[in-house]
Design a protein around this motif. Structure first.
Motif, PDB file in Angstrom:
ATOM      1  N   SER A 113       0.802  -1.224   0.000  1.00  0.00           N
ATOM      2  CA  SER A 113       0.000   0.000   0.000  1.00  0.00           C
ATOM      3  C   SER A 113       0.834   1.272   0.000  1.00  0.00           C
ATOM      4  N   ALA A 114       2.045   1.224   0.584  1.00  0.00           N
ATOM      5  CA  ALA A 114       2.863   2.431   0.671  1.00  0.00           C
ATOM      6  C   ALA A 114       3.402   2.876  -0.672  1.00  0.00           C
ATOM      7  N   TRP A 115       3.433   1.988  -1.659  1.00  0.00           N
ATOM      8  CA  TRP A 115       4.125   2.290  -2.913  1.00  0.00           C
ATOM      9  C   TRP A 115       3.185   2.484  -4.085  1.00  0.00           C
ATOM     10  N   GLN A 116       1.895   2.540  -3.831  1.00  0.00           N
ATOM     11  CA  GLN A 116       0.945   2.839  -4.888  1.00  0.00           C
ATOM     12  C   GLN A 116       0.736   4.346  -4.984  1.00  0.00           C
ATOM     13  N   ALA A 117       0.410   4.805  -6.174  1.00  0.00           N
ATOM     14  CA  ALA A 117       0.056   6.211  -6.336  1.00  0.00           C
ATOM     15  C   ALA A 117      -1.303   6.467  -5.693  1.00  0.00           C
ATOM     16  N   PRO A 118      -1.550   7.655  -5.180  1.00  0.00           N
ATOM     17  CA  PRO A 118      -2.874   7.942  -4.611  1.00  0.00           C
ATOM     18  C   PRO A 118      -3.939   7.896  -5.695  1.00  0.00           C
ATOM     19  N   SER A 119      -5.118   7.458  -5.337  1.00  0.00           N
ATOM     20  CA  SER A 119      -6.228   7.411  -6.286  1.00  0.00           C
ATOM     21  C   SER A 119      -6.785   8.815  -6.518  1.00  0.00           C
ATOM     22  N   LEU A 120      -7.206   9.066  -7.758  1.00  0.00           N
ATOM     23  CA  LEU A 120      -7.918  10.304  -8.043  1.00  0.00           C
ATOM     24  C   LEU A 120      -9.353  10.145  -7.559  1.00  0.00           C
ATOM     25  N   ALA A 121      -9.801  11.035  -6.698  1.00  0.00           N
ATOM     26  CA  ALA A 121     -11.156  10.952  -6.152  1.00  0.00           C
ATOM     27  C   ALA A 121     -12.177  10.968  -7.288  1.00  0.00           C
ATOM     28  N   LEU A 122     -13.132  10.044  -7.248  1.00  0.00           N
ATOM     29  CA  LEU A 122     -14.109   9.928  -8.326  1.00  0.00           C
ATOM     30  C   LEU A 122     -14.893  11.214  -8.537  1.00  0.00           C
ATOM     31  N   GLY A 123     -15.207  11.915  -7.453  1.00  0.00           N
ATOM     32  CA  GLY A 123     -16.036  13.105  -7.563  1.00  0.00           C
ATOM     33  C   GLY A 123     -15.357  14.291  -8.211  1.00  0.00           C
ATOM     34  N   LEU A 124     -14.023  14.248  -8.372  1.00  0.00           N
ATOM     35  CA  LEU A 124     -13.311  15.396  -8.934  1.00  0.00           C
ATOM     36  C   LEU A 124     -13.332  15.420 -10.450  1.00  0.00           C
ATOM     37  N   ASN A 125     -13.402  14.262 -11.076  1.00  0.00           N
ATOM     38  CA  ASN A 125     -13.232  14.181 -12.518  1.00  0.00           C
ATOM     39  C   ASN A 125     -14.587  14.279 -13.221  1.00  0.00           C
ATOM     40  N   PRO A 126     -14.835  15.347 -13.994  1.00  0.00           N
ATOM     41  CA  PRO A 126     -16.137  15.464 -14.668  1.00  0.00           C
ATOM     42  C   PRO A 126     -16.386  14.370 -15.694  1.00  0.00           C
ATOM     43  N   VAL A 127     -15.331  13.733 -16.189  1.00  0.00           N
ATOM     44  CA  VAL A 127     -15.492  12.640 -17.144  1.00  0.00           C
ATOM     45  C   VAL A 127     -16.268  11.485 -16.516  1.00  0.00           C
ATOM     46  N   TRP A 128     -16.148  11.335 -15.210  1.00  0.00           N
ATOM     47  CA  TRP A 128     -16.793  10.231 -14.507  1.00  0.00           C
ATOM     48  C   TRP A 128     -18.126  10.616 -13.880  1.00  0.00           C
ATOM     49  N   ALA A 129     -18.594  11.834 -14.130  1.00  0.00           N
ATOM     50  CA  ALA A 129     -19.766  12.332 -13.411  1.00  0.00           C
ATOM     51  C   ALA A 129     -21.030  11.532 -13.719  1.00  0.00           C
ATOM     52  N   ALA A 130     -21.112  10.948 -14.929  1.00  0.00           N
ATOM     53  CA  ALA A 130     -22.337  10.242 -15.308  1.00  0.00           C
ATOM     54  C   ALA A 130     -22.518   8.932 -14.564  1.00  0.00           C
ATOM     55  N   GLU A 131     -21.422   8.353 -14.080  1.00  0.00           N
ATOM     56  CA  GLU A 131     -21.501   7.073 -13.372  1.00  0.00           C
ATOM     57  C   GLU A 131     -21.485   7.339 -11.874  1.00  0.00           C
ATOM     58  N   ARG A 132     -22.601   7.120 -11.240  1.00  0.00           N
ATOM     59  CA  ARG A 132     -22.707   7.419  -9.812  1.00  0.00           C
ATOM     60  C   ARG A 132     -22.288   6.198  -9.017  1.00  0.00           C
ATOM     61  N   GLU A 133     -21.087   6.226  -8.546  1.00  0.00           N
ATOM     62  CA  GLU A 133     -20.538   5.124  -7.763  1.00  0.00           C
ATOM     63  C   GLU A 133     -19.899   5.671  -6.498  1.00  0.00           C
ATOM     64  N   ALA A 134     -19.946   4.897  -5.433  1.00  0.00           N
ATOM     65  CA  ALA A 134     -19.169   5.225  -4.241  1.00  0.00           C
ATOM     66  C   ALA A 134     -17.687   5.057  -4.567  1.00  0.00           C
ATOM     67  N   ASP A 135     -16.845   5.717  -3.813  1.00  0.00           N
ATOM     68  CA  ASP A 135     -15.405   5.697  -4.088  1.00  0.00           C
ATOM     69  C   ASP A 135     -14.698   4.802  -3.080  1.00  0.00           C
ATOM     70  N   PRO A 136     -14.189   3.639  -3.510  1.00  0.00           N
ATOM     71  CA  PRO A 136     -13.495   2.746  -2.569  1.00  0.00           C
ATOM     72  C   PRO A 136     -12.287   3.376  -1.904  1.00  0.00           C
ATOM     73  N   ALA A 137     -11.686   4.395  -2.544  1.00  0.00           N
ATOM     74  CA  ALA A 137     -10.534   5.060  -1.933  1.00  0.00           C
ATOM     75  C   ALA A 137     -10.920   5.760  -0.638  1.00  0.00           C
ATOM     76  N   PHE A 138     -12.204   6.063  -0.488  1.00  0.00           N
ATOM     77  CA  PHE A 138     -12.689   6.735   0.723  1.00  0.00           C
ATOM     78  C   PHE A 138     -13.541   5.816   1.598  1.00  0.00           C
ATOM     79  N   THR A 139     -14.232   4.859   0.987  1.00  0.00           N
ATOM     80  CA  THR A 139     -15.085   3.970   1.785  1.00  0.00           C
ATOM     81  C   THR A 139     -14.374   2.691   2.201  1.00  0.00           C
TER      82      THR A 139
END
Length: 535
Positions: free
Chosen positions: A502-528
């Motif tokens: 886990s220490a050597w992975q890049a941080p995930s881009l939060a789903l809610g920040l990217n407008p490209v992903w706005a149409a798919e309403r999913e919870a974000d495993p990086a936070f949940t």
């Protein structure tokens, strides 16, 4: 003061991550005051993911260099051994600013490759990006304290302390990913204190070396040059590790199925595979073709380039194949997909109408929570724009002289990027009416960020990506599963490896920040920390 300065940034970073609930990135915090080059690798991974324009990237890069240089100068000054006269503070500041700028240039390609890993969740990219850190560490740790750092081999003491720092950061990340709430802040603080102690030892080893071998040889420039070249060569080595195009012949294709198997089976190969059209031994088994079907509904031969198509278009071809095979045999259909083939099978289950003739699916080496980062297509702006162009440059160089060329914008990769919320959340989620099992090599644990990664039964064995296909133990489970048996055999070490990586992975881009992903309403495993949550 040294221990306080070393502990404060990890504590602050961890406290912020805990406060916003960003559990997927908490393991990175101890690296905020690690010794070179782990500190710069920490900074650049954050920057490569979290910039939204060229201006943000350049401003962020300047900030990263300045802050890292000043912080390292302060740590170096406080760690300076009493047995040696310390240079003026201004010299240390200038020197460490120079090292920070040099480290940003050297490490940037590897930080970009770590983002490529976040996109496709392929452990080879993660492993490849860590080896240069271990190689460069003893050289860069000398660079901040002496003007002649570029000559001679680092001492065994310096090599040992840098390796210990890597082990400490790995362990601290694993412990943090195993804790909740404020305990992670405590662990980050303790890791920062340990970083301070290691700064004292590495600075002492660099200032007062026992013996320098090859004192007149410019070893550091050679090592840095080879590291830069290796960022390009890594693509070739990763391709070699995954196997030559076309080398996919699982037993389900090369052997007859037992009579107790009621299914017709479609075997779906992975990325860069090819097929010459030779049918499987058992007439109940057919190879999936990335080229589609002929007029008689039979799969066509295909070349490796055909596998680069988008997952949606491959799933459409699979839907036609499933219907044709079901009509021809009258049997229920089972899918066996490997790597990209597993993702094609999962995309088919999600996108095509129910009910389906498919009632059993075996996913070999599926991508574990891919789509955790983003970069826009050429000509567009958006999150990770600079990262995308750096990856294009790396792949362009790597493709020179290669017969089968791959790239960060090929339709397969872009389909993962565009539909990241689904693949990040639901690759290993149950599908009503379909029995599923995931065959996971233990190395894929390093691909899985902290938290839940599967809600379907799993069969895990020590292996690298794609290495379970053809293993007799796995093949026996395939037959048992096709005959109606339930397969679920997780291994205890898988969870441990998941936390250690886990220490050597890049941080995930939060789903809610990217407008490209706005149409798919999913919870974000990086936070949940959970997958398969209701939409």
């Amino acid at each position: 003061m040294l221990l306080l300065l070393a502990a404060l940034p990890p504590v602050l970073e961890e406290a912020v991550l805990v406060g916003i609930g960003f559990i997927g990135a908490r393991a990175l915090a101890p690296q905020a005051t690690a010794a070179w080059p782990y500190d710069s690798y920490h900074d650049l991974r954050w920057l490569m993911v979290y910039h939204n324009s060229w201006g943000q990237f350049l401003f962020g890069l300047l900030g990263v260099v300045v802050v890292r240089g000043l912080l390292s100068a302060g740590l170096t000054a406080l760690a300076w051994p009493a047995q040696a006269p310390r240079p003026p503070l201004g010299w240390l500041v200038r020197r460490n600013l120079q090292v920070a700028a040099l480290a940003a240039v050297i490490i940037s390609p590897w930080a970009a490759l770590s983002v490529a890993f976040s996109v496709v969740a392929l452990s080879w990219y993660l492993l490849a990006s860590l080896i240069p850190m271990l190689v460069l560490a003893p050289f860069l740790q000398r660079a901040g304290v002496t003007g002649t750092w570029w000559r001679g081999l680092p001492t065994i003491e310096l090599l040992g302390w840098s390796a210990l720092n890597f082990a400490l950061l790995t362990l601290a990340g694993a412990v943090i990913s195993s804790t909740r709430g404020g305990w992670g802040v405590v662990v980050a603080g303790l890791a920062g204190v340990a970083n301070g102690l290691l700064w004292r030892q590495t600075v002492k080893a660099a200032v007062l070396p026992a013996r320098i071998r090859w004192p007149r040889v410019p070893v550091a420039p050679v090592a840095i040059g080879l590291t830069m070249v290796a960022a390009v060569a890594a693509q070739w080595l990763i391709g070699l590790a995954l196997g030559k195009p076309g080398e996919w012949m699982p037993p389900v294709v090369s052997e007859r199925l037992p009579d107790r198997v009621p299914h017709a089976v479609i075997a779906i190969a992975g990325h860069d595979s090819s097929w010459n059209g030779r049918p499987p031994v058992d007439p109940r088994v057919e190879r999936f073709s990335y080229q589609g079907l002929d007029k008689q509904g039979r799969p066509l031969p295909y070349a490796p380039e055909a596998t680069h198509r988008s997952l949606e278009s491959s799933a459409a071809l699979l839907a036609a194949h499933v219907e044709a095979l079901h009509r021809r045999t009258g049997r229920p259909v089972a899918l066996l997909g490997s790597s990209e083939g597993a993702m094609v099978a999962r995309t088919y289950l999600e996108k095509w109408a129910k009910p389906t003739p498919v009632d059993a699916v075996m996913l070999f080496s599926p991508l574990i929570r891919p789509g955790r980062a983003y970069y826009p297509p050429p000509g567009h702006s958006g999150w990770g724009v600079a990262t995308g162009w750096e990856l294009r440059g790396i792949f362009w160089l790597a493709n020179l002289g290669r017969e089968v060329k791959s790239g960060p914008d090929e339709p397969f990769v872009r389909s993962v990027l565009s539909n990241a919320p689904f693949y990040r959340n639901r690759t290993l989620c149950p599908v009503p009416g379909v029995r599923m099992v995931a065959f996971l090599p233990t190395v894929s644990a390093a691909e899985a960020p902290p938290g839940e990664y599967s809600r379907v039964p799993v069969f895990q064995l020590p292996a690298f990506h794609g290495g379970l296909v053809g293993r007799r133990a796995a093949e026996n489970r395939v037959i048992d599963f096709l005959a109606g048996g339930r397969i679920d055999q997780p291994r205890r070490e898988y969870d441990l490896f998941q936390r250690l990586g886990s220490a050597w992975q890049a941080p995930s881009l939060a789903l809610g920040l990217n407008p490209v992903w706005a149409a798919e309403r999913e919870a974000d495993p990086a936070f949940t920390g959970r997958i398969c949550e209701p939409r």
